[in-house]
Design a protein around this motif. Structure first.
Motif, PDB file in Angstrom:
ATOM      1  N   PRO A 191       0.630  -0.803   0.222  1.00  0.00           N
ATOM      2  CA  PRO A 191       0.436   0.462  -0.027  1.00  0.00           C
ATOM      3  C   PRO A 191       0.787   1.182   0.077  1.00  0.00           C
ATOM      4  O   PRO A 191       1.986   1.880   0.622  1.00  0.00           O
ATOM      5  CB  PRO A 191      -0.910  -0.024   1.794  1.00  0.00           C
ATOM      6  CG  PRO A 191      -0.361  -1.304   1.730  1.00  0.00           C
ATOM      7  CD  PRO A 191       0.598  -1.964   1.414  1.00  0.00           C
ATOM      8  N   TYR A 217      -5.883   2.475   2.355  1.00  0.00           N
ATOM      9  CA  TYR A 217      -6.183   1.107   2.903  1.00  0.00           C
ATOM     10  C   TYR A 217      -6.951   0.336   1.756  1.00  0.00           C
ATOM     11  O   TYR A 217      -7.180   0.631   0.563  1.00  0.00           O
ATOM     12  CB  TYR A 217      -7.630   1.470   3.531  1.00  0.00           C
ATOM     13  CG  TYR A 217      -9.176   0.679   4.069  1.00  0.00           C
ATOM     14  CD1 TYR A 217      -9.083   0.023   5.133  1.00  0.00           C
ATOM     15  CD2 TYR A 217      -9.940   0.298   3.393  1.00  0.00           C
ATOM     16  CE1 TYR A 217      -9.617  -0.960   5.682  1.00  0.00           C
ATOM     17  CE2 TYR A 217     -10.958  -0.588   3.088  1.00  0.00           C
ATOM     18  CZ  TYR A 217     -10.566  -0.897   4.671  1.00  0.00           C
ATOM     19  OH  TYR A 217     -11.473  -2.680   5.258  1.00  0.00           O
ATOM     20  N   ILE A 218      -7.046  -1.037   2.304  1.00  0.00           N
ATOM     21  CA  ILE A 218      -6.703  -1.726   0.921  1.00  0.00           C
ATOM     22  C   ILE A 218      -8.076  -2.264   1.469  1.00  0.00           C
ATOM     23  O   ILE A 218      -8.359  -3.124   2.452  1.00  0.00           O
ATOM     24  CB  ILE A 218      -6.168  -3.014   0.707  1.00  0.00           C
ATOM     25  CG1 ILE A 218      -4.324  -2.340   0.645  1.00  0.00           C
ATOM     26  CG2 ILE A 218      -6.648  -3.903  -0.351  1.00  0.00           C
ATOM     27  CD1 ILE A 218      -4.310  -1.862  -0.622  1.00  0.00           C
ATOM     28  N   ASP A 219      -8.943  -2.610   0.099  1.00  0.00           N
ATOM     29  CA  ASP A 219     -10.491  -3.583   0.732  1.00  0.00           C
ATOM     30  C   ASP A 219     -10.276  -4.885   0.690  1.00  0.00           C
ATOM     31  O   ASP A 219     -10.531  -5.480  -0.384  1.00  0.00           O
ATOM     32  CB  ASP A 219     -11.188  -2.948  -0.312  1.00  0.00           C
ATOM     33  CG  ASP A 219     -13.111  -2.839   0.339  1.00  0.00           C
ATOM     34  OD1 ASP A 219     -12.856  -3.860   1.372  1.00  0.00           O
ATOM     35  OD2 ASP A 219     -13.646  -2.931  -0.602  1.00  0.00           O
ATOM     36  N   LYS A 220      -9.840  -5.129   1.836  1.00  0.00           N
ATOM     37  CA  LYS A 220      -9.141  -6.972   1.570  1.00  0.00           C
ATOM     38  C   LYS A 220     -10.055  -7.622   1.885  1.00  0.00           C
ATOM     39  O   LYS A 220     -11.443  -8.177   2.853  1.00  0.00           O
ATOM     40  CB  LYS A 220      -8.448  -7.072   2.790  1.00  0.00           C
ATOM     41  CG  LYS A 220      -9.183  -6.345   4.014  1.00  0.00           C
ATOM     42  CD  LYS A 220      -7.473  -6.696   4.934  1.00  0.00           C
ATOM     43  CE  LYS A 220      -8.078  -6.087   6.749  1.00  0.00           C
ATOM     44  NZ  LYS A 220      -6.626  -6.328   7.270  1.00  0.00           N
ATOM     45  N   ASP A 260      -6.631  -8.121  -2.395  1.00  0.00           N
ATOM     46  CA  ASP A 260      -8.071  -7.526  -2.354  1.00  0.00           C
ATOM     47  C   ASP A 260      -8.851  -8.152  -3.223  1.00  0.00           C
ATOM     48  O   ASP A 260      -9.169  -9.050  -3.539  1.00  0.00           O
ATOM     49  CB  ASP A 260      -7.478  -5.918  -3.218  1.00  0.00           C
ATOM     50  CG  ASP A 260      -6.851  -6.369  -4.589  1.00  0.00           C
ATOM     51  OD1 ASP A 260      -6.941  -7.599  -4.987  1.00  0.00           O
ATOM     52  OD2 ASP A 260      -5.917  -5.636  -4.572  1.00  0.00           O
ATOM     53  N   ARG A 261      -9.902  -7.437  -3.148  1.00  0.00           N
ATOM     54  CA  ARG A 261     -10.974  -8.571  -3.879  1.00  0.00           C
ATOM     55  C   ARG A 261     -11.004  -8.939  -5.177  1.00  0.00           C
ATOM     56  O   ARG A 261     -11.890  -9.226  -5.576  1.00  0.00           O
ATOM     57  CB  ARG A 261     -12.496  -7.016  -4.155  1.00  0.00           C
ATOM     58  CG  ARG A 261     -12.971  -6.662  -2.708  1.00  0.00           C
ATOM     59  CD  ARG A 261     -13.479  -7.399  -1.978  1.00  0.00           C
ATOM     60  NE  ARG A 261     -14.270  -6.773  -0.602  1.00  0.00           N
ATOM     61  CZ  ARG A 261     -15.096  -7.439   0.401  1.00  0.00           C
ATOM     62  NH1 ARG A 261     -15.130  -8.712   0.329  1.00  0.00           N
ATOM     63  NH2 ARG A 261     -15.170  -6.481   2.005  1.00  0.00           N
ATOM     64  N   HIS A 273      -1.392  -7.760  -1.150  1.00  0.00           N
ATOM     65  CA  HIS A 273       0.010  -7.087  -1.214  1.00  0.00           C
ATOM     66  C   HIS A 273       0.607  -6.603   0.162  1.00  0.00           C
ATOM     67  O   HIS A 273       0.184  -7.430   0.736  1.00  0.00           O
ATOM     68  CB  HIS A 273      -1.442  -5.227  -0.763  1.00  0.00           C
ATOM     69  CG  HIS A 273      -2.416  -5.351  -1.746  1.00  0.00           C
ATOM     70  ND1 HIS A 273      -1.952  -4.195  -2.667  1.00  0.00           N
ATOM     71  CD2 HIS A 273      -3.483  -5.715  -2.142  1.00  0.00           C
ATOM     72  CE1 HIS A 273      -2.844  -4.089  -3.457  1.00  0.00           C
ATOM     73  NE2 HIS A 273      -3.480  -5.445  -3.176  1.00  0.00           N
TER      74      HIS A 273
END
Length: 365
Positions: A139, A207-210, A282-283, A288
């Motif tokens: 990130p 922020y990673i939408d994980k 992530d999605r 990462h």
């Protein structure tokens, strides 16, 4: 000749105690101590001339040290007159630092990890710089005391994460309430107080939408990976505080080959034999890199999945002193067996007065 393993950790460290027990099951002598023993009766001599150099350690004697595990090293605490304490403490500290930086003080023993590399690998900026060099995704990060830089990162990504360099815990003396500085999510509605941000540098990341969190434990050539998810809805903000959550789903996984190869390259660049690596997915399924803890916790993975032979693998690494070791010839050792042992009961008694009693013995830092 006696075969032994030196574990640099106090006898209240659960991981050190588990490995000490596991080594004893193999007939290998563990020498567990947090530092050089600066006490009467313990002697160390380093001798060097044009032809030779060698160390005499009365704790080891004539034994052969296969590995030195730099688990939770501390500075020596000399036993001496109070008037001499400040001088002696500094001299012992410098002697220990010299000796452990040398690396070959115990001959061909495998260091897990060598002191200079361990110190360097503790620096998050060094880790991220190497990750960038290797093309390992991470990130976008800003480490700053400038609220303007924090706000620029937030405007770019919408949501960012704040975390400190180290975890901080304290207790309110009046109320007894416990507080922790950990991971915090900042969005467009979050207050960014300039004075508070300016007090000391903080780590701010996109922020990673994980979909998943992943912990990867590397022990020499062995690699163990486990994913953590919040039911079907993705990941927790900080999965380490939710290991007992009813929605926590933990699974052993196989990493994509490209990710594994880059993580091994990262370990090589950092000069690490052991490391606990945190990743997020992530999605879209992209991995990462977040960080590597060169002295991280790992036995909780076997606690969550008893079929994961992590205790056995670490035992094999220390017994053999080889990166490419195999634990097949060892007597089987498991966390279930350790918990049923007298060594575990004794550990519980030693830590009974610790402030963290009641928390998981084998934490997930």
């Amino acid at each position: 000749m006696q075969h032994c393993v030196l574990i640099l950790a106090p006898d209240t460290d659960p991981h050190a105690c588990a490995l000490s027990w596991a080594l004893e099951q193999q007939g290998v002598t563990p020498i567990c101590m947090p530092s050089l023993q600066a006490k009467p009766g313990n002697h160390y001599t380093f001798h060097i001339d044009a032809e030779h150099e060698f160390l005499l350690d009365s704790n080891v004697g004539q034994g052969v040290v296969s590995a030195v595990w730099n688990r939770r090293i501390q500075d020596p605490n000399p036993t001496c007159a109070e008037a001499d304490e400040a001088f002696a403490r500094l001299e012992w500290k410098m002697f220990q630092r010299n000796m452990f930086t040398l690396g070959n003080a115990y001959g061909d023993a495998l260091w897990v990890n060598r002191l200079p590399e361990a110190i360097r690998a503790e620096h998050k900026m060094v880790q991220l710089s190497i990750a960038r060099k290797l093309g390992l995704p991470f990130p976008e990060t800003v480490i700053t005391t400038d609220v303007g830089q924090v706000d620029l990162l937030r405007k770019k990504w919408g949501r960012i994460i704040f975390k400190s360099f180290l975890p901080h815990h304290w207790q309110d003396q009046k109320t007894g309430e416990r507080h922790t500085v950990g991971v915090a999510l900042l969005d467009q509605q979050s207050d960014l107080p300039p004075d508070a941000i300016a007090i000391c540098p903080g780590v701010y990341q996109r922020y990673i939408d994980k979909a998943l969190d992943v912990r990867v434990t590397v022990m020499g050539q062995h690699l163990f990976a486990m994913s953590f998810a919040k039911g079907e809805s993705g990941g927790f903000l900080d999965w380490r505080t939710y290991t007992d959550h009813p929605e926590m789903i933990a699974k052993t996984i196989t990493l994509p080959s490209t990710v594994e190869s880059k993580l091994r390259a990262l370990m090589q660049e950092l000069g690490l034999v052991f490391g606990a690596i945190d990743l997020v997915v992530d999605r879209e399924g992209n991995y990462h890199f977040l960080e590597v803890n060169q002295a991280g916790q790992f036995l909780f993975m076997e606690e969550m999945n008893p079929d994961y032979p992590i205790l056995q693998a670490m035992t094999g690494l220390l017994v053999s002193g080889r990166l490419d070791n195999t634990s097949e010839a060892l007597k089987p050792v498991t966390m279930k067996q350790f918990r049923a042992s007298d060594a575990y009961a004794a550990l519980g008694q030693r830590v009974a007065q610790k402030s963290w009693v009641g928390e998981p013995m084998f934490s997930v830092e």
